[in-house]
Scaffold this motif. Structure first.
Motif, PDB file in Angstrom:
ATOM      1  N   MET A   1       0.823  -1.214   0.000  1.00 29.86           N
ATOM      2  CA  MET A   1       0.000   0.000   0.000  1.00 29.86           C
ATOM      3  C   MET A   1       0.858   1.265   0.000  1.00 29.86           C
ATOM      4  N   LYS A   2       1.979   1.174   0.703  1.00 28.25           N
ATOM      5  CA  LYS A   2       2.843   2.353   0.766  1.00 28.25           C
ATOM      6  C   LYS A   2       3.368   2.712  -0.614  1.00 28.25           C
ATOM      7  N   LYS A   3       3.742   1.670  -1.391  1.00 27.80           N
ATOM      8  CA  LYS A   3       4.265   1.920  -2.736  1.00 27.80           C
ATOM      9  C   LYS A   3       3.202   2.540  -3.624  1.00 27.80           C
ATOM     10  N   LYS A   4       1.970   2.042  -3.518  1.00 31.20           N
ATOM     11  CA  LYS A   4       0.875   2.607  -4.315  1.00 31.20           C
ATOM     12  C   LYS A   4       0.638   4.065  -3.946  1.00 31.20           C
ATOM     13  N   THR A   5       0.730   4.342  -2.654  1.00 26.46           N
ATOM     14  CA  THR A   5       0.539   5.732  -2.198  1.00 26.46           C
ATOM     15  C   THR A   5       1.628   6.636  -2.764  1.00 26.46           C
ATOM     16  N   VAL A   6       2.883   6.143  -2.746  1.00 33.23           N
ATOM     17  CA  VAL A   6       3.994   6.936  -3.280  1.00 33.23           C
ATOM     18  C   VAL A   6       3.810   7.200  -4.761  1.00 33.23           C
ATOM     19  N   LEU A   7       3.403   6.154  -5.483  1.00 32.79           N
ATOM     20  CA  LEU A   7       3.181   6.316  -6.929  1.00 32.79           C
ATOM     21  C   LEU A   7       2.066   7.318  -7.202  1.00 32.79           C
ATOM     22  N   PHE A   8       0.991   7.219  -6.420  1.00 29.88           N
ATOM     23  CA  PHE A   8      -0.127   8.146  -6.592  1.00 29.88           C
ATOM     24  C   PHE A   8       0.309   9.587  -6.347  1.00 29.88           C
ATOM     25  N   MET A   9       1.105   9.801  -5.287  1.00 26.43           N
ATOM     26  CA  MET A   9       1.594  11.140  -4.974  1.00 26.43           C
ATOM     27  C   MET A   9       2.505  11.665  -6.075  1.00 26.43           C
ATOM     28  N   LEU A  10       3.315  10.775  -6.653  1.00 22.78           N
ATOM     29  CA  LEU A  10       4.197  11.189  -7.743  1.00 22.78           C
ATOM     30  C   LEU A  10       3.406  11.632  -8.962  1.00 22.78           C
ATOM     31  N   MET A  11       2.357  10.879  -9.269  1.00 19.44           N
ATOM     32  CA  MET A  11       1.524  11.245 -10.417  1.00 19.44           C
ATOM     33  C   MET A  11       0.875  12.607 -10.190  1.00 19.44           C
ATOM     34  N   LEU A  12       0.457  12.873  -8.960  1.00 15.71           N
ATOM     35  CA  LEU A  12      -0.106  14.187  -8.639  1.00 15.71           C
ATOM     36  C   LEU A  12       0.931  15.282  -8.839  1.00 15.71           C
ATOM     37  N   CYS A  13       2.160  15.015  -8.412  1.00 17.41           N
ATOM     38  CA  CYS A  13       3.243  15.990  -8.569  1.00 17.41           C
ATOM     39  C   CYS A  13       3.528  16.262 -10.036  1.00 17.41           C
ATOM     40  N   LEU A  14       3.532  15.183 -10.841  1.00 17.51           N
ATOM     41  CA  LEU A  14       3.772  15.348 -12.276  1.00 17.51           C
ATOM     42  C   LEU A  14       2.689  16.198 -12.917  1.00 17.51           C
ATOM     43  N   ALA A 332      13.153  21.225 -14.957  1.00 14.36           N
ATOM     44  CA  ALA A 332      14.081  20.457 -14.123  1.00 14.36           C
ATOM     45  C   ALA A 332      13.325  19.624 -13.090  1.00 14.36           C
ATOM     46  N   VAL A 333      12.313  20.234 -12.461  1.00 11.26           N
ATOM     47  CA  VAL A 333      11.498  19.516 -11.474  1.00 11.26           C
ATOM     48  C   VAL A 333      10.797  18.335 -12.130  1.00 11.26           C
ATOM     49  N   LEU A 334      10.225  18.593 -13.301  1.00 14.54           N
ATOM     50  CA  LEU A 334       9.528  17.535 -14.018  1.00 14.54           C
ATOM     51  C   LEU A 334      10.480  16.399 -14.381  1.00 14.54           C
ATOM     52  N   PHE A 335      11.693  16.732 -14.848  1.00 13.75           N
ATOM     53  CA  PHE A 335      12.687  15.735 -15.231  1.00 13.75           C
ATOM     54  C   PHE A 335      13.078  14.864 -14.037  1.00 13.75           C
ATOM     55  N   ILE A 336      13.311  15.512 -12.889  1.00 12.81           N
ATOM     56  CA  ILE A 336      13.694  14.778 -11.676  1.00 12.81           C
ATOM     57  C   ILE A 336      12.569  13.839 -11.241  1.00 12.81           C
ATOM     58  N   LEU A 337      11.323  14.335 -11.305  1.00 10.19           N
ATOM     59  CA  LEU A 337      10.186  13.508 -10.914  1.00 10.19           C
ATOM     60  C   LEU A 337      10.036  12.305 -11.829  1.00 10.19           C
ATOM     61  N   VAL A 338      10.259  12.515 -13.122  1.00 14.83           N
ATOM     62  CA  VAL A 338      10.179  11.406 -14.078  1.00 14.83           C
ATOM     63  C   VAL A 338      11.251  10.359 -13.770  1.00 14.83           C
ATOM     64  N   LEU A 339      12.487  10.827 -13.507  1.00 18.35           N
ATOM     65  CA  LEU A 339      13.566   9.905 -13.158  1.00 18.35           C
ATOM     66  C   LEU A 339      13.239   9.130 -11.884  1.00 18.35           C
ATOM     67  N   LEU A 340      12.665   9.846 -10.915  1.00 20.55           N
ATOM     68  CA  LEU A 340      12.303   9.213  -9.656  1.00 20.55           C
ATOM     69  C   LEU A 340      11.235   8.149  -9.861  1.00 20.55           C
ATOM     70  N   LEU A 341      10.266   8.486 -10.713  1.00 18.65           N
ATOM     71  CA  LEU A 341       9.200   7.535 -11.004  1.00 18.65           C
ATOM     72  C   LEU A 341       9.759   6.289 -11.698  1.00 18.65           C
ATOM     73  N   ILE A 342      10.667   6.493 -12.659  1.00 20.32           N
ATOM     74  CA  ILE A 342      11.295   5.367 -13.362  1.00 20.32           C
ATOM     75  C   ILE A 342      12.074   4.505 -12.380  1.00 20.32           C
ATOM     76  N   TYR A 343      12.817   5.137 -11.471  1.00 15.27           N
ATOM     77  CA  TYR A 343      13.597   4.406 -10.474  1.00 15.27           C
ATOM     78  C   TYR A 343      12.698   3.543  -9.602  1.00 15.27           C
ATOM     79  N   ILE A 344      11.595   4.124  -9.142  1.00 14.82           N
ATOM     80  CA  ILE A 344      10.684   3.372  -8.263  1.00 14.82           C
ATOM     81  C   ILE A 344      10.062   2.195  -9.002  1.00 14.82           C
TER      82      ILE A 344
END
Length: 367
Positions: A1-14, A332-344
């Motif tokens: 559940m924690k991973k799903k929450t993190v992914l959801f938050m990342l999508m909101l940030c994107l 730059a923020v968007l690029f970092i978030l995309v990289l973070l999402l790919i890493y996760i």
């Protein structure tokens, strides 16, 4: 559940980042829609040119004339159409406007068409049955004191129930309105013998949020002035170096009207100081011999004016620099978030693979 929450938050940030980088816009609806009604001019008797798309009437002081229009409803429902009378004016693009009243008319305009004409009371708002039509009337009374020349206006029609839709919070507006404007030209006795233009001053301001100096041109006579070419140059006072310039051809001015011809500053900031504008206007309107007007006018830009217009302009160099940094930061923020999402996602995939390996090892041990 924690991973799903993190992914959801990342999508909101994107999504937030994409919105931050995006530009607010206005759009008109594209694509064809059923107009459902039309308006046709009915040529009055004694018209100068009955084939003209507008009412072309030769009149004398004291005359009373009636004009008619046919409204056709091609829909399967009853519609309501309202009509108004407008006095024509010259808009900011150097064109004659027939679809609204001017915020302010030139002081030389003695007779506004909407004050000389009146729509028959029952026709101001009229209902047309489904697949039917109706003829409506307007009466024109030419003043006894009217002088030679042209009085110009229009008869404007708009179907009721057409509203501009706006999606709440989206900043997008859809324009669904369809209207008609039939020009009305009254030539009292005859056209004037000679046109005239005046330069009434130089002003400073914005045109579509772009910094400009404006030559205030006035057509102070009752004549449509067409085929205009305007050339303007701005110099530092006492200098011969051209700082800014603009040339436009094919402009047209309504009788007794004014319009502000812009000379844009482009990407340069407006600066306080003393300046000179040289202006040349040429008309090749076939009603007269070629006419030319020229002026040289000094003007001053104060520090307060320069600061105000620079702050409000969308093409101010400092503002554009700020916007560029915002875009870079957002990117730059968007690029970092995309990289973070790919890493996760990759990390998640590796964990799944590791879990599968453990399950296989566990099964082998049990055997």
């Amino acid at each position: 559940m924690k991973k799903k929450t993190v992914l959801f938050m990342l999508m909101l940030c994107l999504t937030a980042a994409a919105t931050f980088i995006g530009v607010k816009g206005y759009t008109e609806e594209s694509g064809q829609q059923e107009i459902a009604y039309s308006v046709q001019k009915i040529s009055p008797e004694g018209e100068v040119d009955s084939s003209s798309p507008f009412y072309d009437l030769a009149v004398k002081p004291g005359d009373t004339r009636t004009i008619e229009a046919r409204i056709i409803n091609t829909s399967s429902e009853t519609i309501s159409v309202k009509s108004e009378l407008f006095a024509a004016y010259t808009n900011d693009n150097g064109e004659i406007s027939y679809t609204s009243q001017a915020e302010e008319y030139d002081r030389s305009l003695k007779y506004k068409f909407n004050e000389l004409a009146e729509i028959q009371a029952s026709d101001i708002k009229t209902e047309i049955p489904a697949n039917g039509e109706k003829i409506i009337k307007a009466m024109i009374e030419v003043p006894e004191t009217a002088e030679d020349g042209v009085i110009l206006g229009s008869w404007y029609f708009e179907k009721e129930g057409q509203e501009q839709e706006q999606e709440e919070g989206s900043g997008i507006q859809i324009n669904n309105k369809y209207s008609y404007a039939l020009a009305v030209k009254l030539t009292v006795n005859q056209e004037i013998a000679e046109p005239n233009l005046n330069l009434t001053g130089i002003t400073k301001g914005l045109n579509n949020y772009k910094k400009a100096y404006f030559a205030q041109l006035q057509n102070d006579r009752p004549a449509i002035l067409s085929e205009l070419t305007v050339e303007a140059q701005v110099f530092k006072k006492g200098s011969y170096e051209v700082l800014y310039e603009n040339t436009s051809e094919g402009l047209i001015m309504a009788p007794n009207s004014q319009f502000a011809f812009p000379v844009f500053l482009g990407q340069e900031a407006m600066k306080a100081g003393d300046y000179t504008m040289k202006l040349k206007v040429l008309t090749e309107d076939s009603k007269w011999d070629t006419q030319t007007w020229e002026w040289t006018e000094d003007f001053t830009v104060t520090a307060d004016e320069a600061r105000k217009h620079n702050e409000e302009a969308i093409n101010d160099p400092e503002a554009e620099a700020d916007n560029l940094w915002l875009l870079i930061l957002g990117g730059a923020v968007l690029f970092i978030l995309v990289l973070l999402l790919i890493y996760i996602l990759m990390k998640r995939k590796m964990l799944r693979q590791e879990q599968k390996k453990r399950k296989k090892k566990s099964k082998k041990r049990k055997k």
